[in-house]
Design a protein around this motif. Structure first.
Motif, PDB file in Angstrom:
ATOM      1  N   ARG A  60       0.846  -1.215   0.000  1.00  0.00           N
ATOM      2  CA  ARG A  60       0.000   0.000   0.000  1.00  0.00           C
ATOM      3  C   ARG A  60       0.873   1.254   0.000  1.00  0.00           C
ATOM      4  O   ARG A  60       0.685   2.161  -0.815  1.00  0.00           O
ATOM      5  CB  ARG A  60      -0.879  -0.071   1.263  1.00  0.00           C
ATOM      6  CG  ARG A  60      -1.699   1.143   1.572  1.00  0.00           C
ATOM      7  CD  ARG A  60      -2.136   1.124   3.037  1.00  0.00           C
ATOM      8  NE  ARG A  60      -1.025   1.399   3.924  1.00  0.00           N
ATOM      9  CZ  ARG A  60      -0.826   0.812   5.091  1.00  0.00           C
ATOM     10  NH1 ARG A  60      -1.664  -0.094   5.555  1.00  0.00           N
ATOM     11  NH2 ARG A  60       0.219   1.138   5.834  1.00  0.00           N
ATOM     12  N   ARG A 107     -11.067  -4.712  13.647  1.00  0.00           N
ATOM     13  CA  ARG A 107     -10.912  -4.032  12.347  1.00  0.00           C
ATOM     14  C   ARG A 107     -11.626  -2.675  12.340  1.00  0.00           C
ATOM     15  O   ARG A 107     -11.327  -1.822  11.508  1.00  0.00           O
ATOM     16  CB  ARG A 107     -11.468  -4.922  11.228  1.00  0.00           C
ATOM     17  CG  ARG A 107     -10.606  -6.139  10.992  1.00  0.00           C
ATOM     18  CD  ARG A 107     -11.234  -7.110  10.017  1.00  0.00           C
ATOM     19  NE  ARG A 107     -10.460  -8.333   9.941  1.00  0.00           N
ATOM     20  CZ  ARG A 107     -10.921  -9.473   9.461  1.00  0.00           C
ATOM     21  NH1 ARG A 107     -12.161  -9.553   8.995  1.00  0.00           N
ATOM     22  NH2 ARG A 107     -10.150 -10.538   9.430  1.00  0.00           N
ATOM     23  N   ASP A 158     -14.156  -9.949  13.080  1.00  0.00           N
ATOM     24  CA  ASP A 158     -13.077  -9.376  13.898  1.00  0.00           C
ATOM     25  C   ASP A 158     -13.336  -7.881  14.066  1.00  0.00           C
ATOM     26  O   ASP A 158     -12.983  -7.076  13.199  1.00  0.00           O
ATOM     27  CB  ASP A 158     -11.730  -9.627  13.185  1.00  0.00           C
ATOM     28  CG  ASP A 158     -10.573  -9.005  13.951  1.00  0.00           C
ATOM     29  OD1 ASP A 158     -10.809  -8.371  14.994  1.00  0.00           O
ATOM     30  OD2 ASP A 158      -9.422  -9.157  13.493  1.00  0.00           O
ATOM     31  N   ARG A 182      -5.316   8.427   9.269  1.00  0.00           N
ATOM     32  CA  ARG A 182      -3.902   8.578   8.925  1.00  0.00           C
ATOM     33  C   ARG A 182      -3.729   9.004   7.483  1.00  0.00           C
ATOM     34  O   ARG A 182      -2.946   9.879   7.148  1.00  0.00           O
ATOM     35  CB  ARG A 182      -3.165   7.255   9.133  1.00  0.00           C
ATOM     36  CG  ARG A 182      -1.674   7.372   8.831  1.00  0.00           C
ATOM     37  CD  ARG A 182      -1.032   6.037   8.532  1.00  0.00           C
ATOM     38  NE  ARG A 182      -1.144   5.088   9.619  1.00  0.00           N
ATOM     39  CZ  ARG A 182      -0.777   3.804   9.503  1.00  0.00           C
ATOM     40  NH1 ARG A 182      -0.270   3.351   8.374  1.00  0.00           N
ATOM     41  NH2 ARG A 182      -0.930   2.978  10.517  1.00  0.00           N
TER      42      ARG A 182
HETATM   43  P1  ATP Z   1       0.730  -0.113   9.646  1.00  0.00           P
HETATM   44  O1  ATP Z   1       1.103   0.855   8.595  1.00  0.00           O
HETATM   45  O2  ATP Z   1      -0.262   0.403  10.624  1.00  0.00           O
HETATM   46  O3  ATP Z   1       1.890  -0.833  10.280  1.00  0.00           O
HETATM   47  P2  ATP Z   1       0.166  -2.561   8.293  1.00  0.00           P
HETATM   48  O4  ATP Z   1      -0.762  -2.587   7.130  1.00  0.00           O
HETATM   49  O5  ATP Z   1       1.578  -2.960   8.085  1.00  0.00           O
HETATM   50  O6  ATP Z   1      -0.064  -1.125   8.826  1.00  0.00           O
HETATM   51  P3  ATP Z   1      -0.063  -4.481  10.472  1.00  0.00           P
HETATM   52  O7  ATP Z   1      -0.931  -4.287  11.667  1.00  0.00           O
HETATM   53  O8  ATP Z   1       1.395  -4.550  10.625  1.00  0.00           O
HETATM   54  O9  ATP Z   1      -0.502  -3.372   9.455  1.00  0.00           O
HETATM   55  O10 ATP Z   1      -0.588  -5.786   9.736  1.00  0.00           O
HETATM   56  C1  ATP Z   1       0.022  -6.279   8.550  1.00  0.00           C
HETATM   57  C2  ATP Z   1      -1.045  -6.724   7.566  1.00  0.00           C
HETATM   58  O11 ATP Z   1      -1.799  -7.789   8.143  1.00  0.00           O
HETATM   59  C3  ATP Z   1      -2.089  -5.656   7.220  1.00  0.00           C
HETATM   60  O12 ATP Z   1      -1.679  -4.883   6.132  1.00  0.00           O
HETATM   61  C4  ATP Z   1      -3.310  -6.468   6.911  1.00  0.00           C
HETATM   62  O13 ATP Z   1      -3.244  -6.934   5.570  1.00  0.00           O
HETATM   63  C5  ATP Z   1      -3.176  -7.667   7.813  1.00  0.00           C
HETATM   64  N1  ATP Z   1      -3.928  -7.526   9.075  1.00  0.00           N
HETATM   65  C6  ATP Z   1      -3.481  -7.072  10.258  1.00  0.00           C
HETATM   66  N2  ATP Z   1      -4.442  -7.111  11.181  1.00  0.00           N
HETATM   67  C7  ATP Z   1      -5.530  -7.612  10.581  1.00  0.00           C
HETATM   68  C8  ATP Z   1      -6.857  -7.921  11.015  1.00  0.00           C
HETATM   69  N3  ATP Z   1      -7.264  -7.693  12.250  1.00  0.00           N
HETATM   70  N4  ATP Z   1      -7.694  -8.457  10.106  1.00  0.00           N
HETATM   71  C9  ATP Z   1      -7.287  -8.707   8.846  1.00  0.00           C
HETATM   72  N5  ATP Z   1      -6.072  -8.425   8.371  1.00  0.00           N
HETATM   73  C10 ATP Z   1      -5.202  -7.894   9.228  1.00  0.00           C
END
Ligand code: ATP
Length: 430
Positions: free
Chosen positions: A56, A187, A184, A197
């Motif tokens: 992303r 989310r 969940d 953000r």
């Molecule tokens: P950030 O920029 O906040 O670190 P991130 O997208 O890397 O965002 P993480 O919390 O590190 O977020 O999680 C990594 C990935 O795992 C997310 O991009 C998402 O695809 C998936 N993910 C995390 N938590 C969940 C959840 N509760 N339900 C579904 N997918 C999740």
């Protein structure tokens, strides 16, 4: 829930290749590591993908070096081999088939591609190994459900089954299916974090499902809710997320008496200024958020979020200190009085109240305590007093406290002044 059949998936028809973005957007060490990892995976007959937030952010041109790699196959075994090659530290969770490598201040997560199902709302997912497709389908939002192939023949190819790229362009946060928040409810907090953000909007159906499922937050454990709040407080401007959560009634699921408004926005901004160059701690932000709760409400919040003892103490202290503000609102009170009033409270609580108190005079006293008074100590110690004839025991402590008061109030400026005072007190006592 199974991913929809491929024909029903909203496929992005324009093949996008992120190979150059990988090279430009990531430190050379990480880009090189991914190549090594992909070559090794290919030798083992495995496919390797970069997934989630980093994809992303690569598309958005935002720096993000937290690599999440998904392996179609045994991620732990692959990570072990790579740890050997890079001399990296490895932490594994064989039960979840995940591993983390850390070296030279960098970290890379490895996950075995999997699908997840939920026995009931709020339950932790049941995990079974699966394909990349099912792994992307288990994710929270379309913008987080994209992958980049690292396989040699397809290096850099974007895999976007759910329209993540379009949603990025339209600045939308969209869940992958109607039951996402039911499965969940954490989310819900994640949605608000990304929305605020990135300055995106919740897509219409997503917003409706979110509102419908706010009640499901009741099914989430205190530990998980606290973790979500920790993530909110790690945002650059957590108050934006909290205000949105207040508007939607999500904040009140943490405690019905919580509020996020202009007052809180100002206090959070002040907290950031005050703690520079560090961001405010979790305890400080939480004490400000909970500041307008009464003692009982603070205790309820501490229990429901399963706060650690030190954090619960800060929240509790800040609430108790509120009651002392009246006593601190007089300009003429002595520094020793300020010291004695505040010395039993945790430092973060005093900081929180110095940010939150309405009275400027009280704020001045609190700041003076934090920056000056709490460091003041007499030059003489217990053994000096005993050498001067004070009987060992509680009297020593009492005189040391009187000496500190004298120092605080400017009545003793040197060791000699202190010695003279002690002599005076000893003669008075005889
Ligand atoms: P950030 O920029 O906040 O670190 P991130 O997208 O890397 O965002 P993480 O919390 O590190 O977020 O999680 C990594 C990935 O795992 C997310 O991009 C998402 O695809 C998936 N993910 C995390 N938590 C969940 C959840 N509760 N339900 C579904 N997918 C999740």
């Amino acid at each position: 829930m199974k991913p929809p059949p491929t024909c029903a998936i909203m496929r992005d028809m324009i093949a996008t290749n992120l190979a150059s973005k990988l090279k430009e957007g990531l430190p050379a060490e990480l880009a090189g590591f991914m190549k090594t990892a992909a070559e090794l995976a290919a030798e083992r007959g495995l496919s390797l993908y970069l997934v989630g937030g980093v994809v992303r952010d690569l598309l958005l041109g935002k720096p993000n070096f937290d690599l999440d790699l998904v392996v179609e196959g045994d991620a732990v075994a692959l990570a072990r081999e790579l740890a050997g090659i890079k001399a990296a530290k490895i932490t594994t969770h064989p039960r979840f088939k995940t591993a983390k490598l850390t070296w030279a201040g960098l970290s890379v997560d490895f996950t075995t591609a999997r699908s997840e199902s939920y026995e009931h709302p709020g339950a932790l997912p049941t995990v079974t190994p699966g394909s990349l497709e099912s792994d992307l389908f288990r994710r929270d939002f379309t913008i987080n459900a994209m992958a980049v192939s690292l396989d040699a023949g397809r290096y850099g190819e974007l895999i976007d089954h759910y329209g993540g790229q379009t949603d990025l362009a339209q600045r939308l946060i969209r869940v992958l299916h109607e039951r996402s928040f039911t499965d969940d409810a954490t989310r819900i907090w994640r949605a608000l974090r990304y929305e605020q953000r990135l300055d995106f909007q919740l897509e219409e159906a997503t917003l409706n499902w979110l509102k419908r499922d706010i009640v499901q937050l009741n099914t989430i454990s205190g530990d998980r809710l606290r973790y979500e709040l920790e993530c909110v407080f790690r945002e650059a401007r957590p108050e934006k997320v909290l205000c949105r959560a207040d508007e939607l009634g999500v904040l009140q699921k943490l405690h019905p008496a919580l509020r996020a408004d202009a007052w809180l926005e100002d206090r959070f901004r002040l907290a950031r200024k005050l703690t520079l160059p560090q961001p405010p701690s979790f305890a400080l932000y939480l004490a400000l958020l909970a500041y307008r709760l009464n003692g009982d409400e603070c205790a309820e919040l501490s229990t429901s979020l399963k706060l650690s003892k030190p954090v619960a103490r800060v929240v509790h202290d800040a609430a108790s200190l509120k009651a002392k503000i009246k006593a601190l609102a007089y300009p003429e009170i002595k520094p020793s009085y300020v010291y004695r009033l505040l010395c039993g409270f945790s430092q973060s609580a005093v900081v929180a109240v110095s940010i939150a108190a309405a009275s400027p005079v009280a704020r001045q006293h609190l700041e003076s305590y934090l920056h000056k008074l709490r460091y003041v100590k007499p030059a003489l110690g217990g053994s000096d007093l005993i050498a001067m004839g004070v009987a060992p025991g509680p009297r020593v402590k009492e005189l040391l406290e009187r000496l500190r008061d004298a120092r605080l109030n400017g009545e003793a400026l040197s060791r000699q002044d202190e010695a003279a005072l002690v002599k005076e007190w000893l003669t008075e006592a005889t």
